[in-house]
Write a protein that holds these residues in place. Structure first.
Motif, PDB file in Angstrom:
ATOM      1  N   PRO A 341       0.829  -1.202   0.000  1.00  0.00           N
ATOM      2  CA  PRO A 341       0.000   0.000   0.000  1.00  0.00           C
ATOM      3  C   PRO A 341       0.865   1.255   0.000  1.00  0.00           C
ATOM      4  O   PRO A 341       2.087   1.175   0.225  1.00  0.00           O
ATOM      5  N   THR A 347      -2.436  -2.042   7.123  1.00  0.00           N
ATOM      6  CA  THR A 347      -2.677  -3.321   6.458  1.00  0.00           C
ATOM      7  C   THR A 347      -3.236  -4.316   7.460  1.00  0.00           C
ATOM      8  O   THR A 347      -2.713  -4.456   8.566  1.00  0.00           O
ATOM      9  N   PHE A 356      -6.983  -2.750   3.527  1.00  0.00           N
ATOM     10  CA  PHE A 356      -6.144  -1.576   3.771  1.00  0.00           C
ATOM     11  C   PHE A 356      -7.049  -0.434   4.219  1.00  0.00           C
ATOM     12  O   PHE A 356      -8.095  -0.180   3.614  1.00  0.00           O
ATOM     13  N   PHE A 369      -2.111   0.732  -4.854  1.00  0.00           N
ATOM     14  CA  PHE A 369      -1.852  -0.530  -4.165  1.00  0.00           C
ATOM     15  C   PHE A 369      -1.333  -1.517  -5.210  1.00  0.00           C
ATOM     16  O   PHE A 369      -1.992  -1.744  -6.227  1.00  0.00           O
TER      17      PHE A 369
END
Length: 539
Positions: A341, A347, A356, A369
């Motif tokens: 991310p 996360t 996320f 991402f």
């Protein structure tokens, strides 16, 4: 205004007292669950049955039925003065969705929310793991009105518990009653925390119980129920406005009840939750729009070869959004090795489901991402299930199908010697040629699937020379190219063909799946000529 109140301490209630007194109590109208406790089900006949109370959980186990408000997928709020007895670190907090399915989490340690230099009577508690969005449990937004005076007159759903007989687990159950906000004010109270005295300063709201009133659902607190929430119904949404803190000494005309005024503490609660990717949810958020773009980095994604998939999120609207979540879902055996991310995103999860989160996402902000497979799975189509959500936008779900082309690496994956130039069966035909011509790299007989020879066959007949060999019918997709090279001396080779050369393909009879017979032919001439087949792989 400073005013002393009596906090609803655990040890003060008599054995037969109602922890929430309702003027005209009856089980049909006022019990949240029936039956209770182990086989709890929602009481669909209760008052305000259209309002979603799934975000109001309760302590399960010893001293059950202490209710609490879920303010994010991983946080609840409760009363500071009552926390050690109400929701000890390690207690089970249980939620029940509309389908009567339990969702249990474990309470962590409390964090006290300050009010100036003193503590307030509000704590926030993190649960051991987030409650999934698809669990049917909805965190409560807070009632978001412009000014404190606008809260006065709002009609409440007040949660609490009822005691029958001794305070045993089967003698307590969650209730709901009603009230109306009468005042919002600040108060201070000196509190004894197990022998240690401290001052609490808290912004409260008050609702009154008229002893001579007529409302059958009107209620007031009694000892033993601090921490349970009060909400204001907005349609079917339960908007959190407070958690129970105390009551004044009963007097003949009116009993004043006090809740911690949650809207006053939004900034402090947000600050505590931000590191885990959450913020408080407004009952009246400023809308915005989100957009997403998906990109497969490789021009031709292939089985067993590296694969990179990017998911780009952008806030295309004019306002900040919050509680942003991006979910990636995969079938078993098809998950990526990593999903990276942007900085500042939290996360959670791995394997078949990755989530996320970010507390806030500004206008014009973008986030990428990146999902990465060192070797893409050996499936024809890899499906990535994607969900984006936030507290100011509607959930958006999409599935991206990634068609995976064949690859040499996938074909060779089970071989002890899988390299292109390896020859596991020592038949002088390396793996790449076996792959291109349909051979078995672990069988040295050099027989094609139709029983004929695997290697190219040269013939001369009627003044025409021809060479034929098996060719994959999806050679272009696989990145395979088949080239004839010619020589008159074996000292040098050229791709320049003889004059008049022609080529054609024909199906095998019977058909061989995935292969055709490729034939090149040209007029015979007196020149001595050698010909060979070259195969190149360009994946």
């Amino acid at each position: 205004m400073l005013r002393p109140i009596t906090l609803l301490a655990l040890t003060a209630f008599p054995p037969t007292a109602n922890a929430l007194f309702i003027r005209s109590y009856n089980a049909t109208d006022h019990k949240r669950f029936d039956p209770w406790p182990a086989a709890a089900e929602n009481n669909t006949n209760r008052i305000q049955s259209n309002v979603d109370l799934t975000g109001i959980g309760y302590r399960f186990g010893t001293y059950p039925a202490r209710q609490c408000a879920l303010i994010s997928r991983q946080h609840i709020v409760f009363a500071n003065h009552y926390y050690p007895a109400g929701l000890n670190n390690g207690n089970t907090v249980r939620f029940l969705n509309a389908s009567n399915e339990f969702v249990d989490r474990t309470a962590g340690a409390e964090i006290v929310i300050p009010d100036g230099v003193n503590d307030s009577d509000l704590v926030i508690i993190a649960l051991d793991s987030p409650i999934d969005a698809d669990s049917g449990i909805s965190p409560l937004p807070y009632l978001d009105l412009p000014n404190p005076v606008d809260y006065v007159g709002q009609n409440l759903i007040v949660t609490g518990k009822y005691n029958v007989g001794p305070p045993a687990p089967d003698g307590q159950f969650p209730l709901i009653g009603t009230g109306t906000i009468a005042e919002v004010a600040s108060m201070s109270e000196e509190v004894d925390f197990g022998g240690s005295t401290g001052m609490l300063t808290t912004r409260y709201f008050r609702f009154d119980y008229l002893t001579a009133g007529l409302g059958p659902n009107d209620c007031h607190f009694e000892f033993g129920d601090s921490g349970s929430p009060s909400i204001v119904p907005i349609g079917s949404t339960a908007a959190l406005v407070g958690v129970h803190s105390g009551t004044d000494d009963p007097i003949p005309v009116v009993i004043e009840n006090y809740d911690v005024f949650i809207p006053f503490y939004i900034a402090q609660l947000d600050a505590e939750m931000a590191a885990m990717g959450y913020r408080m949810r407004s009952s009246d958020p400023d809308p915005t729009t989100l957009s997403t773009t998906t990109t497969i980095v490789q021009p031709t994604p292939r089985k067993a070869l590296p694969l990179d998939f990017d998911y780009d999120l952008e806030n295309t609207g004019a306002n900040v959004t919050g509680n942003v979540e991006v979910e990636f879902g995969f079938q078993p055996g098809e998950a990526p090795d990593t999903i990276t991310p942007p900085g500042g995103w939290v996360t959670y999860g791995s394997g078949t489901k990755w989530t996320f989160r970010k507390a806030t996402f500004d206008p014009a902000a973008t986030a990428t991402f990146s999902a990465t497979w060192a070797a893409a799975p050996s499936v024809e189509t890899l499906t990535v299930d994607l969900v984006r959500r936030s507290d100011t936008t509607a959930d958006f779900t999409q599935s991206v199908d990634i068609d995976l082309a064949p690859s040499f690496a996938d074909w060779a994956s089970g071989l002890a010697e899988p390299g292109e130039t390896d020859d596991p069966d020592d038949d002088m035909l390396v793996n790449l040629l076996e792959y291109a011509l349909g051979g078995d790299p672990e069988d040295g007989r050099l027989i094609f699937e139709d029983g004929g020879p695997l290697q190219p066959v040269i013939e001369e007949s009627g003044g025409t020379v021809s060479i034929s060999f098996p060719e994959r019918d999806d050679a272009v997709l696989r990145g395979l190219s088949y080239t004839l090279e010619f020589s008159e001396s074996l000292a040098s080779w050229s791709e320049t063909p003889p004059a008049g050369i022609m080529t054609s393909t024909a199906a095998y009879a019977p058909a061989v799946d995935g292969f055709v017979k490729r034939t090149y032919s040209w007029p015979a001439d007196p020149l001595k000529r050698f010909v060979r087949l070259s195969v190149e792989l360009n994946e």
